[in-house]
Design an enzyme around this catalytic site. Structure first.
Site, mmCIF file in Angstrom:
data_model
loop_
_atom_site.group_PDB
_atom_site.id
_atom_site.type_symbol
_atom_site.label_atom_id
_atom_site.label_comp_id
_atom_site.label_asym_id
_atom_site.label_seq_id
_atom_site.Cartn_x
_atom_site.Cartn_y
_atom_site.Cartn_z
ATOM 1 N N SER A 135 0.854 -1.185 0.000
ATOM 2 C CA SER A 135 0.000 0.000 0.000
ATOM 3 C C SER A 135 0.888 1.231 0.000
ATOM 4 O O SER A 135 2.043 1.171 0.457
ATOM 5 C CB SER A 135 -0.896 -0.002 1.245
ATOM 6 O OG SER A 135 -1.523 1.257 1.436
ATOM 7 N N TYR A 148 -3.029 -1.710 10.055
ATOM 8 C CA TYR A 148 -2.963 -1.953 8.612
ATOM 9 C C TYR A 148 -1.665 -1.383 8.044
ATOM 10 O O TYR A 148 -0.965 -2.062 7.276
ATOM 11 C CB TYR A 148 -4.169 -1.317 7.930
ATOM 12 C CG TYR A 148 -4.184 -1.491 6.425
ATOM 13 C CD1 TYR A 148 -4.633 -2.680 5.853
ATOM 14 C CD2 TYR A 148 -3.756 -0.476 5.579
ATOM 15 C CE1 TYR A 148 -4.641 -2.852 4.475
ATOM 16 C CE2 TYR A 148 -3.768 -0.630 4.205
ATOM 17 C CZ TYR A 148 -4.207 -1.817 3.656
ATOM 18 O OH TYR A 148 -4.207 -1.982 2.297
#
Length: 240
Positions: A135, A148
């Site tokens: 990400s 996350y």
């Protein structure tokens, strides 16, 4: 890499970015084996003609189910795409340990476990690739999803070290870093999301051109800012 005729194992391939990757990779002439955990999505992917291995990779049994489903078949490409984010914001409520554990397994342990179990198979191929989907938050975290961000940063570090280890072999390691993409996981979060189709297209382009990183969409801007001033990039992202 020329994807024509390549056998690709794609985790999380029944929805979101993964499903779009599967469709576009098949359009390139690749043979797809995808994983999924939701019966309805598995059935839908099978109806599209995809081979699906049912496996919940958010626990230790998931990787074993994938290996069993492969039944010793060789693969040319492993794409670790499956991922999740758990609510982990102490400003709102204490996080649930069970959700945290599932996130850690799916985002970190499962990719590493699959890479380890499939390394000999990949080494035996004339040309092979490992694609780890992290990400933009692996570069600089936001304040709203620390767990996350931490898992994606961990997989980013692992990818960089693995690439160095495999230098000079036939296995290329690509890290794909999407921005906020319009999927079920990001429903109700933010705006100006990238379409999953375009995200998949940019990842596949990086696979074909042999890049080390696929900085997708607005991650290109974040990467540029970080290269000039890591502190500025972190300061911007931590506002969210």
């Amino acid at each position: 890499m020329n994807l024509q005729g390549k056998t690709i194992l794609l985790t999380g391939g029944t929805d979101g970015i993964g499903l779009r990757l599967a469709r576009q990779l098949r359009g390139k002439g690749a043979l797809l084996i995808v994983t999924g955990r939701t019966p309805e999505r598995i059935a839908a992917a099978q109806a599209e003609g995809f081979e699906v291995i049912a496996a919940d990779l958010a626990g230790p049994e998931g990787a074993e189910a994938v290996i069993a489903g492969l039944a010793g078949r060789p693969i040319d490409v492993l794409i670790n795409n499956a991922g999740m984010g758990a609510a982990h914001d102490f400003r709102e409520a204490p996080p649930l340990e069970a959700d945290d554990e599932r996130t850690l397994w799916l985002n970190v342990h499962a990719p590493i476990r699959l890479i380890g179990r499939l390394m000999d198979t990949l080494r035996a191929r004339p040309e092979a690739m490992i694609v780890n989907v992290t990400s933009g938050l692996a570069i600089a975290p936001n304040a709203g999803s620390p767990l996350y961000c931490a898992t994606k940063a961990a997989l980013r570090s692992y990818s960089m070290a693995l690439r160095a280890q495999l230098k000079g072999t036939g296995i290329h390691v690509l890290e794909a870093m999407p921005p906020l993409v319009d999927t079920a996981m990001t429903a109700g979060r933010g705006s100006n999301k990238l379409s999953p189709e375009e995200c998949a297209r940019q990842i596949i382009s990086a696979m074909e051109s042999g890049k080390d990183e696929a900085n997708v969409g607005m991650v290109k801007v974040l990467r540029a800012v970080y290269s000039v001033s890591p502190a500025l990039a972190r300061s911007i992202m931590l506002r969210f």
